[in-house]
Design a protein around this motif. Structure first.
Motif, PDB file in Angstrom:
ATOM      1  N   LYS A 192      -4.125 -12.576  -7.494  1.00 35.35           N
ATOM      2  CA  LYS A 192      -5.733 -12.331  -7.964  1.00 35.35           C
ATOM      3  C   LYS A 192      -5.779 -10.769  -8.270  1.00 35.35           C
ATOM      4  N   VAL A 193      -5.284 -10.413  -9.369  1.00 31.48           N
ATOM      5  CA  VAL A 193      -5.296  -9.160  -9.925  1.00 31.48           C
ATOM      6  C   VAL A 193      -6.426  -8.683 -10.307  1.00 31.48           C
ATOM      7  N   LEU A 194      -7.551  -9.426 -10.815  1.00 34.43           N
ATOM      8  CA  LEU A 194      -8.645  -8.973 -11.166  1.00 34.43           C
ATOM      9  C   LEU A 194      -9.873  -9.084 -10.126  1.00 34.43           C
ATOM     10  N   GLU A 195      -9.236  -9.452  -8.818  1.00 30.92           N
ATOM     11  CA  GLU A 195     -10.325  -9.923  -7.711  1.00 30.92           C
ATOM     12  C   GLU A 195      -9.629  -8.794  -6.456  1.00 30.92           C
ATOM     13  N   SER A 196      -8.945  -7.917  -6.807  1.00 29.51           N
ATOM     14  CA  SER A 196      -8.106  -7.017  -5.708  1.00 29.51           C
ATOM     15  C   SER A 196      -8.442  -5.751  -5.947  1.00 29.51           C
ATOM     16  N   GLN A 197      -7.699  -4.805  -5.601  1.00 28.54           N
ATOM     17  CA  GLN A 197      -7.855  -3.480  -5.577  1.00 28.54           C
ATOM     18  C   GLN A 197      -7.919  -2.731  -7.017  1.00 28.54           C
ATOM     19  N   LEU A 198      -8.535  -1.783  -7.112  1.00 27.52           N
ATOM     20  CA  LEU A 198      -8.687  -1.080  -8.596  1.00 27.52           C
ATOM     21  C   LEU A 198      -7.486  -1.041  -9.367  1.00 27.52           C
ATOM     22  N   TRP A 199      -6.539  -0.614  -8.753  1.00 22.81           N
ATOM     23  CA  TRP A 199      -5.266  -0.155  -9.579  1.00 22.81           C
ATOM     24  C   TRP A 199      -4.537  -1.686  -9.794  1.00 22.81           C
TER      25      TRP A 199
END
Length: 255
Positions: A192-199
């Motif tokens: 979930k890259v779009l629902e996780s940390q900013l980086w």
């Protein structure tokens, strides 16, 4: 001087027209909310079908570019569905069908099967993706997949093709390794890259910029590094926060 008031019928008609227009806009917005993620899945499907056509016409560089576009769309559809609370059984089926087309059939054609052994390898790759989607997708553990998600295998193969100029031997060896990773039932975190940390969101934004606006070499290196890091260091780098409340058993999964 006498003031003439407008007829009651005109006022009522105007009010009904205004309310009907508001209702129409509301229905339109609700339709968009429910189907935004499905639209991304359909776009992924179109990218996969277009990639198939490019491969059949031996335009493999275009085919690889379309696979990378499908990779980015697949990562986005699940996030959009969860953010808009629009997960559905239809979305899950559509997502799986798009994944099978793009990351199974279209990716296998990059192997350019010309003989019996080449054909068997392509079939084995498609069957590995099929098995991965049907049987190994859920690990029974929250925020965890079982088996390498097929979009990352496809991204790795497309990046390898672009970076090596279509070295078919290296591509087939890589495909064999990806087949083993997909069916070995190893554990991988939800991506979930779009629902996780900013980086991680910045990594995704960089992928969009690389695929859409950068030279082929830059896009291929970027996607290779991204996919390789997920395959080799899945939990050390890409583990999803366990306190996320956006998980649903239905709808696009990003798998």
């Amino acid at each position: 001087m006498w003031m003439v008031s407008p007829p009651v019928g005109i006022l009522q008609s105007t009010k009904k027209l205004f309310l009907s227009e508001r209702a129409g806009w509301g229905q339109t917005l609700e339709f968009i909310r429910k189907n935004a993620a499905n639209g991304l899945s359909v776009a992924n499907l179109v990218a996969g079908l277009s990639s198939v056509l490019c491969s059949l016409n031996r335009q493999y560089h275009h085919s690889c570019w379309l696979l990378l576009v499908g990779f980015l769309l697949d990562l986005a559809d699940g996030a959009v569905a969860r953010q808009l609370d629009a997960c559905s059984a239809l979305g899950a089926k559509l997502d799986d069908f798009a994944d099978f087309t793009t990351f199974g059939l279209a990716t296998a054609l990059l192997l350019q099967p010309q003989g019996v052994l080449d054909g068997l390898l392509a079939i084995a790759y498609v069957l590995a993706v099929f098995a991965r989607l049907c049987f190994f997708s859920s690990a029974g553990i929250p925020f965890t997949y079982r088996g390498l998600p097929c979009p990352y295998a496809s991204s790795l193969l497309a990046g390898t093709f672009l970076l090596t100029g279509g070295n078919i031997t290296l591509l087939r060896v890589t495909a064999i390794v990806m087949i083993l990773f997909m069916v070995d039932r190893g554990f991988y975190p939800h991506d979930k890259v779009l629902e996780s940390q900013l980086w991680k969101k910045l990594v995704y934004a960089g992928g969009v910029a690389a695929v859409l606006f950068s030279p082929v070499a830059v896009a291929s290196i970027y996607c290779l590094a991204w996919s390789t890091s997920y395959i080799i260091f899945p939990f050390a780098i890409w583990s999803c926060k366990a306190n996320s409340g956006l998980v649903s058993p239905l709808g696009p999964t990003g798998d």
